[in-house]
Design a protein around this motif. Structure first.
Motif, PDB file in Angstrom:
ATOM      1  N   MET A   1       0.849  -1.200   0.000  1.00  0.00           N
ATOM      2  CA  MET A   1       0.000   0.000   0.000  1.00  0.00           C
ATOM      3  C   MET A   1       0.888   1.256   0.000  1.00  0.00           C
ATOM      4  SD  MET A   1      -2.389   1.520   2.983  1.00  0.00           S
ATOM      5  CE  MET A   1      -3.284   0.055   3.451  1.00  0.00           C
ATOM      6  N   LEU A   2       0.574   2.198  -0.832  1.00  0.00           N
ATOM      7  CA  LEU A   2       1.374   3.414  -0.915  1.00  0.00           C
ATOM      8  C   LEU A   2       0.675   4.575  -0.211  1.00  0.00           C
ATOM      9  CD1 LEU A   2       2.445   3.322  -4.695  1.00  0.00           C
ATOM     10  CD2 LEU A   2       3.839   2.680  -2.714  1.00  0.00           C
ATOM     11  N   THR A   3       1.441   5.308   0.566  1.00  0.00           N
ATOM     12  CA  THR A   3       0.922   6.555   1.139  1.00  0.00           C
ATOM     13  C   THR A   3       1.936   7.659   0.824  1.00  0.00           C
ATOM     14  OG1 THR A   3       1.964   6.023   3.260  1.00  0.00           O
ATOM     15  CG2 THR A   3      -0.360   5.470   3.039  1.00  0.00           C
ATOM     16  N   ILE A   4       1.503   8.891   0.989  1.00  0.00           N
ATOM     17  CA  ILE A   4       2.414  10.010   0.767  1.00  0.00           C
ATOM     18  C   ILE A   4       2.695  10.689   2.105  1.00  0.00           C
ATOM     19  CG2 ILE A   4       2.623  12.317  -0.261  1.00  0.00           C
ATOM     20  CD1 ILE A   4       1.123  11.277  -2.709  1.00  0.00           C
ATOM     21  N   GLY A   5       3.971  10.878   2.382  1.00  0.00           N
ATOM     22  CA  GLY A   5       4.384  11.611   3.576  1.00  0.00           C
ATOM     23  C   GLY A   5       4.831  13.002   3.169  1.00  0.00           C
ATOM     24  N   VAL A   6       4.454  13.993   3.982  1.00  0.00           N
ATOM     25  CA  VAL A   6       4.791  15.383   3.663  1.00  0.00           C
ATOM     26  C   VAL A   6       5.433  16.033   4.882  1.00  0.00           C
ATOM     27  CG1 VAL A   6       3.902  17.610   2.875  1.00  0.00           C
ATOM     28  CG2 VAL A   6       2.742  15.498   2.171  1.00  0.00           C
ATOM     29  N   ASP A   7       6.509  16.748   4.638  1.00  0.00           N
ATOM     30  CA  ASP A   7       7.188  17.457   5.712  1.00  0.00           C
ATOM     31  C   ASP A   7       7.132  18.948   5.365  1.00  0.00           C
ATOM     32  OD1 ASP A   7       8.766  18.146   7.816  1.00  0.00           O
ATOM     33  OD2 ASP A   7      10.495  16.928   7.242  1.00  0.00           O
ATOM     34  N   ILE A   8       6.412  19.718   6.186  1.00  0.00           N
ATOM     35  CA  ILE A   8       6.284  21.152   5.898  1.00  0.00           C
ATOM     36  C   ILE A   8       7.266  21.937   6.757  1.00  0.00           C
ATOM     37  CG2 ILE A   8       4.736  23.148   5.855  1.00  0.00           C
ATOM     38  CD1 ILE A   8       2.382  21.268   5.632  1.00  0.00           C
ATOM     39  N   GLY A   9       8.197  22.604   6.114  1.00  0.00           N
ATOM     40  CA  GLY A   9       9.159  23.422   6.842  1.00  0.00           C
ATOM     41  C   GLY A   9       8.838  24.899   6.648  1.00  0.00           C
ATOM     42  N   GLY A  10       9.714  25.769   7.152  1.00  0.00           N
ATOM     43  CA  GLY A  10       9.481  27.203   7.064  1.00  0.00           C
ATOM     44  C   GLY A  10       9.618  27.750   5.653  1.00  0.00           C
ATOM     45  N   THR A  11      10.451  27.091   4.815  1.00  0.00           N
ATOM     46  CA  THR A  11      10.700  27.616   3.468  1.00  0.00           C
ATOM     47  C   THR A  11      10.422  26.617   2.368  1.00  0.00           C
ATOM     48  OG1 THR A  11      13.024  26.928   3.622  1.00  0.00           O
ATOM     49  CG2 THR A  11      12.505  29.200   4.254  1.00  0.00           C
ATOM     50  N   LYS A  12      10.206  25.338   2.743  1.00  0.00           N
ATOM     51  CA  LYS A  12       9.959  24.350   1.697  1.00  0.00           C
ATOM     52  C   LYS A  12       9.067  23.214   2.169  1.00  0.00           C
ATOM     53  CE  LYS A  12      14.343  21.938   2.591  1.00  0.00           C
ATOM     54  NZ  LYS A  12      14.420  22.298   3.988  1.00  0.00           N
ATOM     55  N   ASP A  19       6.395   3.190   0.599  1.00  0.00           N
ATOM     56  CA  ASP A  19       5.732   1.879   0.582  1.00  0.00           C
ATOM     57  C   ASP A  19       5.680   1.261   1.989  1.00  0.00           C
ATOM     58  OD1 ASP A  19       8.157   0.665   1.134  1.00  0.00           O
ATOM     59  OD2 ASP A  19       8.471  -0.081  -0.908  1.00  0.00           O
ATOM     60  N   ASP A  20       5.141   0.045   2.091  1.00  0.00           N
ATOM     61  CA  ASP A  20       4.963  -0.641   3.383  1.00  0.00           C
ATOM     62  C   ASP A  20       6.265  -0.849   4.143  1.00  0.00           C
ATOM     63  OD1 ASP A  20       2.186  -1.148   3.251  1.00  0.00           O
ATOM     64  OD2 ASP A  20       2.559  -2.708   1.769  1.00  0.00           O
ATOM     65  N   ASP A  21       7.384  -0.891   3.408  1.00  0.00           N
ATOM     66  CA  ASP A  21       8.674  -1.135   4.056  1.00  0.00           C
ATOM     67  C   ASP A  21       9.388   0.161   4.457  1.00  0.00           C
ATOM     68  OD1 ASP A  21       8.460  -3.941   3.740  1.00  0.00           O
ATOM     69  OD2 ASP A  21       9.062  -3.746   1.637  1.00  0.00           O
ATOM     70  N   GLY A  22       8.673   1.273   4.325  1.00  0.00           N
ATOM     71  CA  GLY A  22       9.294   2.548   4.689  1.00  0.00           C
ATOM     72  C   GLY A  22      10.246   3.064   3.624  1.00  0.00           C
ATOM     73  N   VAL A  23      10.167   2.494   2.436  1.00  0.00           N
ATOM     74  CA  VAL A  23      11.061   2.925   1.346  1.00  0.00           C
ATOM     75  C   VAL A  23      10.400   4.066   0.573  1.00  0.00           C
ATOM     76  CG1 VAL A  23      12.169   2.228  -0.825  1.00  0.00           C
ATOM     77  CG2 VAL A  23      12.078   0.638   1.133  1.00  0.00           C
ATOM     78  N   ILE A  24      11.171   5.122   0.336  1.00  0.00           N
ATOM     79  CA  ILE A  24      10.653   6.248  -0.447  1.00  0.00           C
ATOM     80  C   ILE A  24      10.774   5.897  -1.933  1.00  0.00           C
ATOM     81  CG2 ILE A  24      10.905   8.696  -0.995  1.00  0.00           C
ATOM     82  CD1 ILE A  24      12.219   9.022   1.772  1.00  0.00           C
ATOM     83  N   VAL A  25       9.634   5.754  -2.586  1.00  0.00           N
ATOM     84  CA  VAL A  25       9.592   5.336  -3.989  1.00  0.00           C
ATOM     85  C   VAL A  25       9.921   6.523  -4.901  1.00  0.00           C
ATOM     86  CG1 VAL A  25       8.081   4.396  -5.790  1.00  0.00           C
ATOM     87  CG2 VAL A  25       7.850   3.601  -3.425  1.00  0.00           C
ATOM     88  N   ALA A  53       0.278  10.986  -9.444  1.00  0.00           N
ATOM     89  CA  ALA A  53      -0.085  10.756 -10.846  1.00  0.00           C
ATOM     90  C   ALA A  53       0.260   9.329 -11.263  1.00  0.00           C
ATOM     91  CB  ALA A  53       0.637  11.761 -11.737  1.00  0.00           C
ATOM     92  N   GLY A  54      -0.758   8.578 -11.702  1.00  0.00           N
ATOM     93  CA  GLY A  54      -0.524   7.206 -12.170  1.00  0.00           C
ATOM     94  C   GLY A  54      -0.341   6.195 -11.062  1.00  0.00           C
ATOM     95  N   ARG A  55      -0.588   6.606  -9.798  1.00  0.00           N
ATOM     96  CA  ARG A  55      -0.426   5.666  -8.673  1.00  0.00           C
ATOM     97  C   ARG A  55      -1.695   5.605  -7.849  1.00  0.00           C
ATOM     98  NH1 ARG A  55       4.858   8.280  -7.940  1.00  0.00           N
ATOM     99  NH2 ARG A  55       6.467   6.749  -8.459  1.00  0.00           N
ATOM    100  N   GLU A  56      -1.879   4.458  -7.186  1.00  0.00           N
ATOM    101  CA  GLU A  56      -2.984   4.328  -6.231  1.00  0.00           C
ATOM    102  C   GLU A  56      -2.464   4.752  -4.859  1.00  0.00           C
ATOM    103  OE1 GLU A  56      -6.958   2.357  -5.460  1.00  0.00           O
ATOM    104  OE2 GLU A  56      -5.806   2.198  -7.312  1.00  0.00           O
ATOM    105  N   ILE A  57      -2.908   5.918  -4.385  1.00  0.00           N
ATOM    106  CA  ILE A  57      -2.453   6.407  -3.080  1.00  0.00           C
ATOM    107  C   ILE A  57      -3.596   6.269  -2.078  1.00  0.00           C
ATOM    108  CG2 ILE A  57      -1.609   8.424  -1.804  1.00  0.00           C
ATOM    109  CD1 ILE A  57       0.415   7.479  -3.866  1.00  0.00           C
ATOM    110  N   LEU A  98      -8.186  12.961  -0.642  1.00  0.00           N
ATOM    111  CA  LEU A  98      -7.681  11.749   0.024  1.00  0.00           C
ATOM    112  C   LEU A  98      -7.768  11.939   1.536  1.00  0.00           C
ATOM    113  CD1 LEU A  98      -4.387  11.153  -2.025  1.00  0.00           C
ATOM    114  CD2 LEU A  98      -6.357   9.600  -1.960  1.00  0.00           C
ATOM    115  N   PRO A  99      -7.821  10.830   2.313  1.00  0.00           N
ATOM    116  CA  PRO A  99      -7.753  10.975   3.777  1.00  0.00           C
ATOM    117  C   PRO A  99      -6.412  11.587   4.164  1.00  0.00           C
ATOM    118  CG  PRO A  99      -8.329   8.717   3.148  1.00  0.00           C
ATOM    119  CD  PRO A  99      -7.917   9.430   1.894  1.00  0.00           C
TER     120      PRO A  99
END
Ligand code: ZN
Length: 310
Positions: A1-12, A19-25, A53-57, A98-99
């Motif tokens: 299962m794929l999810t998207i992780g986002v890190d919001i910083g002050g400038t970027k 993926d399930d193994d913690g690997v950034i695809v 785009a083109g992925r099931e998230i 998305l949730p």
């Protein structure tokens, strides 16, 4: 299962498909304007659309530098961003369909290290992100500890010096004013101003403007003031970890964040200071002090995994 992780910083905004193994695809990075919450949300949504785009998230997890409420949806307050009662979950979810789960950034990092980094195999960890300040994340008995209102683990704001240096949070003498990247620079500047003869290498390197990189470089070249500043940082960290061990009794402390890249200059002393100040010393197991393994991606990977477990 794929999810998207986002890190919001002050400038970027940094985002990645995980993926399930913690690997950034795949990952992406976009600049943002922290002064405008709607632009930040637009930037996050653009990252999610690009990566999706083109992925099931399945879901999106967001690590945000601020006080996140217990429902993991509203950022009540962010010292370095313009968020005040910002309904981040609703806003992003509305934009991407998305949730969405929102988590404090240091909590997300701690969870990333716990699941896939230096905390693997542990059940009780305290993660300290040592950057400008100190971010804290606590995992107890395999669960992220968030407190009653989601405001727990603000470890950098425990008081170390009564009436001490003013902190960005408005209080005086917070731990992060004595054991962070900022603290290192303040300490080095103070010593260099009072005893320039102890800071010849540092002053030569810095040419008037002392910052963290110069203090680190000068310490490596044997500059007395810079080495003293690192010693103060190490002792402050050790004292704080001993206090936390008295309360939480973790199996291991994990040190991450930008300052930990100079760990060779302080971690041995911090470990020693921790052990010397530990209550019940000699009659209890001593928690390990480890370095984080996931680097700057820990928050993103952790947030993605929290979204998977929402
Ligand atoms: Zn503070």
């Amino acid at each position: 299962m794929l999810t998207i992780g986002v890190d919001i910083g002050g400038t970027k905004v940094a985002a990645g498909v995980v993926d399930d193994d913690g690997v950034i695809v795949e990952q992406t990075l976009r600049p943002t304007d922290a002064e405008h919450p709607d632009l930040v949300a637009e930037t996050v949504a653009a990252c999610v659309r690009e990566l999706g785009a083109g992925r099931e998230i399945e879901a999106v997890g967001i690590g945000a530098a601020g006080f996140v409420d217990e429902s993991r949806s509203v950022v009540r307050f962010a010292p370095n961003l313009a968020w005040r009662e910002e309904p981040l979950q609703k806003r992003i979810s509305g934009l991407v369909g998305l949730p969405v789960v929102v988590e404090n950034d240091a909590n997300a990092m701690a969870w990333g290290e716990f699941r896939y980094g230096a905390g693997r195999g542990q059940s009780h960890i305290v993660c300290l992100t040592i950057g400008t300040g100190i971010g804290g994340g606590i995992v107890l008995d395999g669960a992220l500890y968030r407190g009653r209102w989601g405001m727990g683990a603000e470890l950098g704001h425990t008081q170390m010096v009564p009436g001490g240096r003013l902190c960005g949070c408005g209080l005086h003498g917070c731990w992060e004013q004595y054991a962070s990247g900022n603290a290192l620079v303040v300490e080095a500047r103070e010593i260099a101003a009072a005893h320039p003869e102890r800071a010849e290498i540092l002053l030569g390197l810095a040419g008037g403007k002392i910052d963290g990189e110069e203090v680190t470089e000068a310490a490596r070249r044997g500059d007395d003031a810079s080495l003293s500043a690192f010693a103060v940082l190490a002792d402050g960290l050790g004292q704080g970890m001993a206090d936390l061990a008295a309360v939480l009794d973790p199996g291991c402390f994990i040190l991450g964040g930008g300052v930990s890249r100079a760990a060779d200059l302080f971690v041995d002393r911090a470990r020693k200071a921790f052990e010397e100040r530990l209550t019940g010393r000699g009659h209890r197991p001593v928690a390990e002090v480890r370095l984080a393994e996931l680097g700057p991606s820990a928050g993103l990977v952790g947030a993605a995994d929290l979204a998977r477990r929402r």
